[in-house]
Motif scaffolding. Sequence first.
Motif, PDB file in Angstrom:
ATOM      1  N   HIS A  46      11.301  -1.749   0.932  1.00  0.00           N
ATOM      2  CA  HIS A  46      10.034  -2.490   0.901  1.00  0.00           C
ATOM      3  C   HIS A  46       9.590  -2.846  -0.519  1.00  0.00           C
ATOM      4  CE1 HIS A  46       9.303  -2.096   5.176  1.00  0.00           C
ATOM      5  NE2 HIS A  46       9.630  -0.825   5.085  1.00  0.00           N
ATOM      6  N   PHE A  47       9.839  -1.958  -1.463  1.00  0.00           N
ATOM      7  CA  PHE A  47       9.364  -2.137  -2.837  1.00  0.00           C
ATOM      8  C   PHE A  47      10.495  -1.771  -3.787  1.00  0.00           C
ATOM      9  CE2 PHE A  47       5.755  -0.865  -0.192  1.00  0.00           C
ATOM     10  CZ  PHE A  47       4.943  -1.977  -0.358  1.00  0.00           C
ATOM     11  N   LYS A  48      10.938  -2.725  -4.568  1.00  0.00           N
ATOM     12  CA  LYS A  48      12.095  -2.520  -5.446  1.00  0.00           C
ATOM     13  C   LYS A  48      11.773  -1.677  -6.676  1.00  0.00           C
ATOM     14  CE  LYS A  48      14.669  -5.031  -2.819  1.00  0.00           C
ATOM     15  NZ  LYS A  48      15.240  -4.331  -1.699  1.00  0.00           N
ATOM     16  N   SER A  49      10.472  -1.503  -6.974  1.00  0.00           N
ATOM     17  CA  SER A  49      10.082  -0.767  -8.180  1.00  0.00           C
ATOM     18  C   SER A  49       8.625  -0.321  -8.071  1.00  0.00           C
ATOM     19  CB  SER A  49      10.238  -1.671  -9.405  1.00  0.00           C
ATOM     20  OG  SER A  49       9.313  -2.748  -9.314  1.00  0.00           O
ATOM     21  N   LYS A  50       8.217   0.514  -9.049  1.00  0.00           N
ATOM     22  CA  LYS A  50       6.805   0.893  -9.130  1.00  0.00           C
ATOM     23  C   LYS A  50       5.930  -0.328  -9.378  1.00  0.00           C
ATOM     24  CE  LYS A  50       5.100   4.327 -11.378  1.00  0.00           C
ATOM     25  NZ  LYS A  50       4.768   5.416 -12.308  1.00  0.00           N
ATOM     26  N   ASP A  51       6.433  -1.252 -10.181  1.00  0.00           N
ATOM     27  CA  ASP A  51       5.664  -2.479 -10.438  1.00  0.00           C
ATOM     28  C   ASP A  51       5.451  -3.264  -9.155  1.00  0.00           C
ATOM     29  OD1 ASP A  51       5.247  -2.027 -13.136  1.00  0.00           O
ATOM     30  OD2 ASP A  51       6.975  -3.234 -13.773  1.00  0.00           O
ATOM     31  N   ALA A  52       6.454  -3.290  -8.289  1.00  0.00           N
ATOM     32  CA  ALA A  52       6.313  -4.000  -7.012  1.00  0.00           C
ATOM     33  C   ALA A  52       5.251  -3.321  -6.145  1.00  0.00           C
ATOM     34  CB  ALA A  52       7.646  -4.063  -6.275  1.00  0.00           C
ATOM     35  N   LEU A  53       5.202  -1.995  -6.174  1.00  0.00           N
ATOM     36  CA  LEU A  53       4.163  -1.264  -5.450  1.00  0.00           C
ATOM     37  C   LEU A  53       2.784  -1.616  -6.007  1.00  0.00           C
ATOM     38  CD1 LEU A  53       5.591   2.328  -4.967  1.00  0.00           C
ATOM     39  CD2 LEU A  53       4.463   0.990  -3.198  1.00  0.00           C
ATOM     40  N   ALA A  54       2.659  -1.588  -7.327  1.00  0.00           N
ATOM     41  CA  ALA A  54       1.373  -1.904  -7.959  1.00  0.00           C
ATOM     42  C   ALA A  54       0.954  -3.334  -7.637  1.00  0.00           C
ATOM     43  CB  ALA A  54       1.472  -1.691  -9.466  1.00  0.00           C
ATOM     44  N   GLN A 108      -3.345  -0.003 -17.873  1.00  0.00           N
ATOM     45  CA  GLN A 108      -2.999  -1.308 -18.416  1.00  0.00           C
ATOM     46  C   GLN A 108      -1.879  -2.005 -17.646  1.00  0.00           C
ATOM     47  OE1 GLN A 108      -2.474  -0.914 -22.651  1.00  0.00           O
ATOM     48  NE2 GLN A 108      -4.530  -0.144 -22.933  1.00  0.00           N
ATOM     49  N   HIS A 109      -1.884  -1.840 -16.330  1.00  0.00           N
ATOM     50  CA  HIS A 109      -0.913  -2.562 -15.512  1.00  0.00           C
ATOM     51  C   HIS A 109      -1.276  -4.045 -15.517  1.00  0.00           C
ATOM     52  CE1 HIS A 109       2.093  -3.265 -12.441  1.00  0.00           C
ATOM     53  NE2 HIS A 109       1.212  -4.109 -11.911  1.00  0.00           N
ATOM     54  N   PRO A 110      -0.305  -4.903 -15.773  1.00  0.00           N
ATOM     55  CA  PRO A 110      -0.590  -6.347 -15.813  1.00  0.00           C
ATOM     56  C   PRO A 110      -1.230  -6.837 -14.511  1.00  0.00           C
ATOM     57  CG  PRO A 110       1.646  -5.900 -16.564  1.00  0.00           C
ATOM     58  CD  PRO A 110       1.093  -4.611 -16.011  1.00  0.00           C
ATOM     59  N   GLY A 111      -2.297  -7.557 -14.650  1.00  0.00           N
ATOM     60  CA  GLY A 111      -2.965  -8.157 -13.497  1.00  0.00           C
ATOM     61  C   GLY A 111      -4.079  -7.326 -12.897  1.00  0.00           C
ATOM     62  N   ALA A 112      -4.117  -6.045 -13.181  1.00  0.00           N
ATOM     63  CA  ALA A 112      -5.124  -5.182 -12.552  1.00  0.00           C
ATOM     64  C   ALA A 112      -6.540  -5.520 -13.048  1.00  0.00           C
ATOM     65  CB  ALA A 112      -4.807  -3.712 -12.798  1.00  0.00           C
ATOM     66  N   THR A 113      -6.708  -5.626 -14.347  1.00  0.00           N
ATOM     67  CA  THR A 113      -8.032  -5.942 -14.896  1.00  0.00           C
ATOM     68  C   THR A 113      -8.482  -7.325 -14.441  1.00  0.00           C
ATOM     69  OG1 THR A 113      -7.639  -4.515 -16.801  1.00  0.00           O
ATOM     70  CG2 THR A 113      -9.357  -6.188 -17.038  1.00  0.00           C
TER      71      THR A 113
END
Length: 188
Positions: A46-54, A108-113
């Motif tokens: 379902h999710f290839k990485s932690k970034d995909a989950l985020a 500081q995950h991209p897109g969260a803020t």
Amino acid sequence: MPRPPAAREKLLAAYCEIVAGEGERAATLDAVAERAGVSKGGLLYHFKSKDALADAVIEGLHETAAADRELMAAAPEGPARYFVRGSLEATSDVDTYFNAVLRLATAQHPGATDALAAIHNEWLALIRDEVGDEAVAEAIMLIGDGLYYHAALPGAGDAASTASHFRSRVEHVLEQVEVLRAAAARQR
């Protein structure tokens, strides 16, 4: 839109729970898979990485907030009262995603803020359209944000918590929202 598979939902819920409760670093792929009761291979399907989950959590926030904004816009009591009243609860799907994205923003995950700012601005726009005054809309948002802070604290369901205190006095708080709305109407 088709309903996501149950495993995907469990993985997102587990990820949100870990991120919100323990922080982004604790949400390893292994920890998420274990918490969800899904194999690591199932997670990677379902999710290839932690970034995909985020990224999926940020998307989930946008989707649930959009549905909530529709309710807010159509609320018979008006968007301002709906927002303030809803700020006393921190257990909806919007809150689950919101709290996880808030923690992602601090990491500081991209897109969260940007996601948090966009949703804030959309809520503010609904309230501003109702009350017709930017400063009054901002004051109402701050009232809701303050209530949400108390509702999101650990133990917020306890009878002695500040959240319980404010829940018992919500009508008094909403009276102040009416005072602000009336003042804005007089200025127009």
